[in-house]
Design an enzyme around this catalytic site. Structure first.
Site, PDB file in Angstrom:
ATOM      1  N   GLN A  15       5.770  10.321   3.033  1.00  0.00           N
ATOM      2  CA  GLN A  15       5.399  11.161   4.184  1.00  0.00           C
ATOM      3  C   GLN A  15       5.262  10.381   5.495  1.00  0.00           C
ATOM      4  O   GLN A  15       5.666  10.877   6.541  1.00  0.00           O
ATOM      5  CB  GLN A  15       4.209  12.051   3.884  1.00  0.00           C
ATOM      6  CG  GLN A  15       2.958  11.399   3.355  1.00  0.00           C
ATOM      7  CD  GLN A  15       1.719  12.230   3.687  1.00  0.00           C
ATOM      8  OE1 GLN A  15       1.818  13.316   4.244  1.00  0.00           O
ATOM      9  NE2 GLN A  15       0.553  11.693   3.361  1.00  0.00           N
ATOM     10  N   ILE A  16       4.745   9.158   5.461  1.00  0.00           N
ATOM     11  CA  ILE A  16       4.691   8.381   6.712  1.00  0.00           C
ATOM     12  C   ILE A  16       6.106   7.981   7.143  1.00  0.00           C
ATOM     13  O   ILE A  16       6.470   8.070   8.315  1.00  0.00           O
ATOM     14  CB  ILE A  16       3.798   7.128   6.560  1.00  0.00           C
ATOM     15  CG1 ILE A  16       2.365   7.539   6.239  1.00  0.00           C
ATOM     16  CG2 ILE A  16       3.811   6.282   7.833  1.00  0.00           C
ATOM     17  CD1 ILE A  16       1.408   6.395   5.954  1.00  0.00           C
ATOM     18  N   ARG A  92      -3.496   5.001  -5.051  1.00  0.00           N
ATOM     19  CA  ARG A  92      -4.618   4.891  -5.983  1.00  0.00           C
ATOM     20  C   ARG A  92      -4.622   6.144  -6.849  1.00  0.00           C
ATOM     21  O   ARG A  92      -4.702   7.252  -6.332  1.00  0.00           O
ATOM     22  CB  ARG A  92      -5.909   4.801  -5.183  1.00  0.00           C
ATOM     23  CG  ARG A  92      -7.086   4.403  -6.005  1.00  0.00           C
ATOM     24  CD  ARG A  92      -8.269   4.152  -5.081  1.00  0.00           C
ATOM     25  NE  ARG A  92      -9.323   3.476  -5.804  1.00  0.00           N
ATOM     26  CZ  ARG A  92     -10.201   2.664  -5.251  1.00  0.00           C
ATOM     27  NH1 ARG A  92     -10.151   2.408  -3.981  1.00  0.00           N
ATOM     28  NH2 ARG A  92     -11.152   2.108  -5.969  1.00  0.00           N
ATOM     29  N   VAL A 129       1.692  -1.373   6.306  1.00  0.00           N
ATOM     30  CA  VAL A 129       0.947  -0.116   6.421  1.00  0.00           C
ATOM     31  C   VAL A 129       0.348   0.259   5.053  1.00  0.00           C
ATOM     32  O   VAL A 129      -0.757   0.778   4.965  1.00  0.00           O
ATOM     33  CB  VAL A 129       1.877   1.013   6.929  1.00  0.00           C
ATOM     34  CG1 VAL A 129       1.163   2.359   6.944  1.00  0.00           C
ATOM     35  CG2 VAL A 129       2.417   0.679   8.318  1.00  0.00           C
ATOM     36  N   GLY A 130       1.104  -0.029   3.990  1.00  0.00           N
ATOM     37  CA  GLY A 130       0.671   0.344   2.630  1.00  0.00           C
ATOM     38  C   GLY A 130      -0.663  -0.297   2.297  1.00  0.00           C
ATOM     39  O   GLY A 130      -0.884  -1.480   2.563  1.00  0.00           O
ATOM     40  N   ASN A 131      -1.556   0.469   1.729  1.00  0.00           N
ATOM     41  CA  ASN A 131      -2.923  -0.008   1.447  1.00  0.00           C
ATOM     42  C   ASN A 131      -3.044  -0.749   0.126  1.00  0.00           C
ATOM     43  O   ASN A 131      -2.294  -0.455  -0.792  1.00  0.00           O
ATOM     44  CB  ASN A 131      -3.873   1.194   1.448  1.00  0.00           C
ATOM     45  CG  ASN A 131      -4.286   1.548   2.854  1.00  0.00           C
ATOM     46  OD1 ASN A 131      -4.494   0.677   3.680  1.00  0.00           O
ATOM     47  ND2 ASN A 131      -4.381   2.850   3.125  1.00  0.00           N
ATOM     48  N   ASP A 159      -6.789   3.406  13.392  1.00  0.00           N
ATOM     49  CA  ASP A 159      -8.242   3.394  13.590  1.00  0.00           C
ATOM     50  C   ASP A 159      -8.564   3.261  15.087  1.00  0.00           C
ATOM     51  O   ASP A 159      -9.456   3.928  15.602  1.00  0.00           O
ATOM     52  CB  ASP A 159      -8.862   2.225  12.806  1.00  0.00           C
ATOM     53  CG  ASP A 159      -8.352   2.201  11.369  1.00  0.00           C
ATOM     54  OD1 ASP A 159      -8.732   3.081  10.602  1.00  0.00           O
ATOM     55  OD2 ASP A 159      -7.536   1.317  11.032  1.00  0.00           O
ATOM     56  N   HIS A 187      -8.989  -2.617   7.349  1.00  0.00           N
ATOM     57  CA  HIS A 187      -8.676  -1.186   7.407  1.00  0.00           C
ATOM     58  C   HIS A 187      -9.306  -0.537   6.170  1.00  0.00           C
ATOM     59  O   HIS A 187      -8.651  -0.304   5.162  1.00  0.00           O
ATOM     60  CB  HIS A 187      -7.162  -0.952   7.440  1.00  0.00           C
ATOM     61  CG  HIS A 187      -6.797   0.485   7.247  1.00  0.00           C
ATOM     62  ND1 HIS A 187      -7.058   1.452   8.198  1.00  0.00           N
ATOM     63  CD2 HIS A 187      -6.233   1.133   6.218  1.00  0.00           C
ATOM     64  CE1 HIS A 187      -6.660   2.625   7.745  1.00  0.00           C
ATOM     65  NE2 HIS A 187      -6.152   2.464   6.543  1.00  0.00           N
TER      66      HIS A 187
HETATM   67  P1  NAX Z   1       3.774   8.577   0.055  1.00  0.00           P
HETATM   68  O1  NAX Z   1       3.321   8.536  -1.361  1.00  0.00           O
HETATM   69  O2  NAX Z   1       4.109   9.864   0.701  1.00  0.00           O
HETATM   70  O3  NAX Z   1       5.060   7.638   0.199  1.00  0.00           O
HETATM   71  C1  NAX Z   1       5.119   6.353  -0.319  1.00  0.00           C
HETATM   72  C2  NAX Z   1       6.586   6.076  -0.632  1.00  0.00           C
HETATM   73  O4  NAX Z   1       6.679   4.715  -1.007  1.00  0.00           O
HETATM   74  C3  NAX Z   1       7.118   6.906  -1.784  1.00  0.00           C
HETATM   75  O5  NAX Z   1       8.350   7.507  -1.401  1.00  0.00           O
HETATM   76  C4  NAX Z   1       7.302   5.886  -2.895  1.00  0.00           C
HETATM   77  O6  NAX Z   1       8.402   6.195  -3.741  1.00  0.00           O
HETATM   78  C5  NAX Z   1       7.564   4.619  -2.090  1.00  0.00           C
HETATM   79  N1  NAX Z   1       7.300   3.374  -2.796  1.00  0.00           N
HETATM   80  C6  NAX Z   1       6.308   3.076  -3.667  1.00  0.00           C
HETATM   81  N2  NAX Z   1       6.438   1.808  -4.104  1.00  0.00           N
HETATM   82  C7  NAX Z   1       7.509   1.291  -3.471  1.00  0.00           C
HETATM   83  C8  NAX Z   1       8.141   0.032  -3.515  1.00  0.00           C
HETATM   84  N3  NAX Z   1       7.708  -0.947  -4.322  1.00  0.00           N
HETATM   85  N4  NAX Z   1       9.231  -0.165  -2.742  1.00  0.00           N
HETATM   86  C9  NAX Z   1       9.690   0.811  -1.956  1.00  0.00           C
HETATM   87  N5  NAX Z   1       9.150   2.039  -1.879  1.00  0.00           N
HETATM   88  C10 NAX Z   1       8.058   2.266  -2.628  1.00  0.00           C
HETATM   89  O7  NAX Z   1       2.663   7.778   0.871  1.00  0.00           O
HETATM   90  P2  NAX Z   1       2.393   7.777   2.438  1.00  0.00           P
HETATM   91  O8  NAX Z   1       1.484   8.883   2.778  1.00  0.00           O
HETATM   92  O9  NAX Z   1       3.684   7.654   3.155  1.00  0.00           O
HETATM   93  O10 NAX Z   1       1.508   6.441   2.572  1.00  0.00           O
HETATM   94  C11 NAX Z   1       2.054   5.167   2.364  1.00  0.00           C
HETATM   95  C12 NAX Z   1       0.987   4.102   2.395  1.00  0.00           C
HETATM   96  O11 NAX Z   1       0.342   4.067   3.661  1.00  0.00           O
HETATM   97  C13 NAX Z   1      -0.145   4.312   1.369  1.00  0.00           C
HETATM   98  O12 NAX Z   1      -0.430   3.060   0.766  1.00  0.00           O
HETATM   99  C14 NAX Z   1      -1.314   4.745   2.243  1.00  0.00           C
HETATM  100  O13 NAX Z   1      -2.549   4.449   1.634  1.00  0.00           O
HETATM  101  C15 NAX Z   1      -1.060   3.923   3.470  1.00  0.00           C
HETATM  102  N6  NAX Z   1      -1.754   4.327   4.705  1.00  0.00           N
HETATM  103  C16 NAX Z   1      -2.146   3.349   5.549  1.00  0.00           C
HETATM  104  C17 NAX Z   1      -2.747   3.612   6.755  1.00  0.00           C
HETATM  105  C18 NAX Z   1      -3.160   2.506   7.675  1.00  0.00           C
HETATM  106  O14 NAX Z   1      -3.747   2.802   8.730  1.00  0.00           O
HETATM  107  N7  NAX Z   1      -2.909   1.224   7.377  1.00  0.00           N
HETATM  108  C19 NAX Z   1      -3.045   5.006   7.166  1.00  0.00           C
HETATM  109  C20 NAX Z   1      -2.224   6.021   6.452  1.00  0.00           C
HETATM  110  C21 NAX Z   1      -1.980   5.734   4.989  1.00  0.00           C
HETATM  111  O15 NAX Z   1      -3.102   6.144   4.261  1.00  0.00           O
END
Ligand code: NAX
Length: 327
Positions: A15-16, A92, A129-131, A159, A187
């Protein structure tokens, strides 16, 4: 016409990713004169969705979008990349401990760090960005010994933007007039949204706010917990606002922060503000010519110092759990 910049986005079908790609292809991140090549990575099971996203990108007929590459092979996605947005991460799941989340993501980000080290352009700028974003960025950085550690960052901009929005609403003032916000630390819930230096048209926000209690008991917790509030309301985590923050983070890093203002980036600690080296930590930074500089010598209150050290302690605990993954 300028040479295109290669931008990698991992988790591009998520989604991001979906909310970021169209902004990047439109020139919001690198400017309206800068062509881009998008190198989109997602897992094998997401390739169908990724094909659909590519079709939509084509259908926008963006003049700046020179090529779209979709793949499930990180080597292809990272080849010669100059900007890497590492968004894809293991979410998670129910019953998962923080330790397990760190471990699962540690495997992803150590592998991606090694591949960036091998395949990316030497000047690549990485935004995680990924947590848990700060620690994932640390893992990637530690697995990329041939790249400058200062090319690695994690996202605190959402934030930062949330904090500005809270103040603008509280004071009924335009967003653009609020400057010098800071989010120190991780974060996570321990982050410290610091209002002490924030200004509005040259005056300290602190001096204008009628109610100091509001800062401690409403402002700080509401910024810290804003992500959870969005999930509660929307049933999904922040996406467009996270994408917007990622676009803003890279935009300012590449093309400069605003005069007489700064932004928050999570970058390798260098001893500034007595935060020891060894973690990626949210600091106020100014950016110029593709380089960031931590703003120095801001006075810190006693309470602020306590918050800053709490967040540092949490980052050190996270580091302890993943340090076996460092190359
Ligand atoms: P989604 O679950 O919608 O999308 C994640 C995508 O990543 C999926 O399409 C999945 O298939 C793919 N993916 C998973 N493992 C992978 C890998 N090893 N290689 C390539 N692609 C992979 O999550 P989304 O809402 O887009 O959020 C993504 C990440 O951003 C999450 O970890 C979330 O916690 C984190 N965030 C971080 C924020 C920040 O401020 N730093 C805020 C927003 C968000 O919560």
């Amino acid at each position: 016409m300028k040479a295109p910049i290669r931008v990698t986005i991992t988790g591009a079908a998520g989604q991001i990713g979906y909310a970021a790609l169209f902004r990047i292809a439109n020139g919001d991140m690198l400017g309206r004169e800068q062509p881009v090549i998008l190198q989109l990575l997602d897992l094998p099971q997401a390739q169908g969705a990724l094909r659909g996203v590519m079709m939509e990108l084509e259908d926008c007929a963006f003049p700046l979008l020179q090529q779209v590459i979709i793949t499930d092979d990180p080597k292809v996605a990272f080849k010669d990349t100059e900007i890497a947005l590492l968004i894809g991460a293991r979410p998670r799941s129910k019953g998962m401990e923080r330790k397990d989340l760190l471990e699962a993501n540690g495997a992803i980000f150590s592998a991606q760090g090694k591949l960036l080290n091998e395949y990316a352009a030497r000047h690549v700028k990485v935004l995680v960005v990924g947590n848990p974003a700060n620690t994932n960025a640390l893992i990637a950085m530690k697995n990329a010994p041939d790249l400058d550690p200062r090319n690695f960052s994690a996202m605190m901009r959402l934030d930062h933007n949330r904090a500005i929005a809270q103040i603008a609403q509280k004071l009924f003032q335009p967003i653009r007039d609020i400057k010098k916000m800071i989010i120190w630390g991780n974060h996570s819930g321990t982050q410290y949204p610091d209002l002490d230096h924030a200004e509005i048209r040259g005056r300290l926000v602190r001096d204008i706010l009628p109610d100091q209690d509001w800062v401690e008991n409403t402002f700080i917790p509401s910024v810290q917990k804003r992500g959870a509030a969005v999930i509660e309301a929307r049933g999904l985590s922040s996406a467009a606002s996270a994408a917007n923050a990622a676009v803003g983070h890279i935009h300012d890093w590449m093309l400069s922060s605003h005069h007489n203002d700064w932004v928050t980036m999570s970058v390798p600690s260098d001893g500034s503000y007595d935060i020891p080296e060894g973690v990626l930590y949210g600091f106020p930074v100014t950016c110029k010519n593709g380089h960031f500089k931590i703003v120095q010598d801001l006075p810190i209150s006693e309470l602020g110092r306590k918050h800053m050290l709490d967040s540092h302690r949490e980052l050190m605990e996270e580091r302890e759990l993943v340090k076996h993954l460092f190359a």
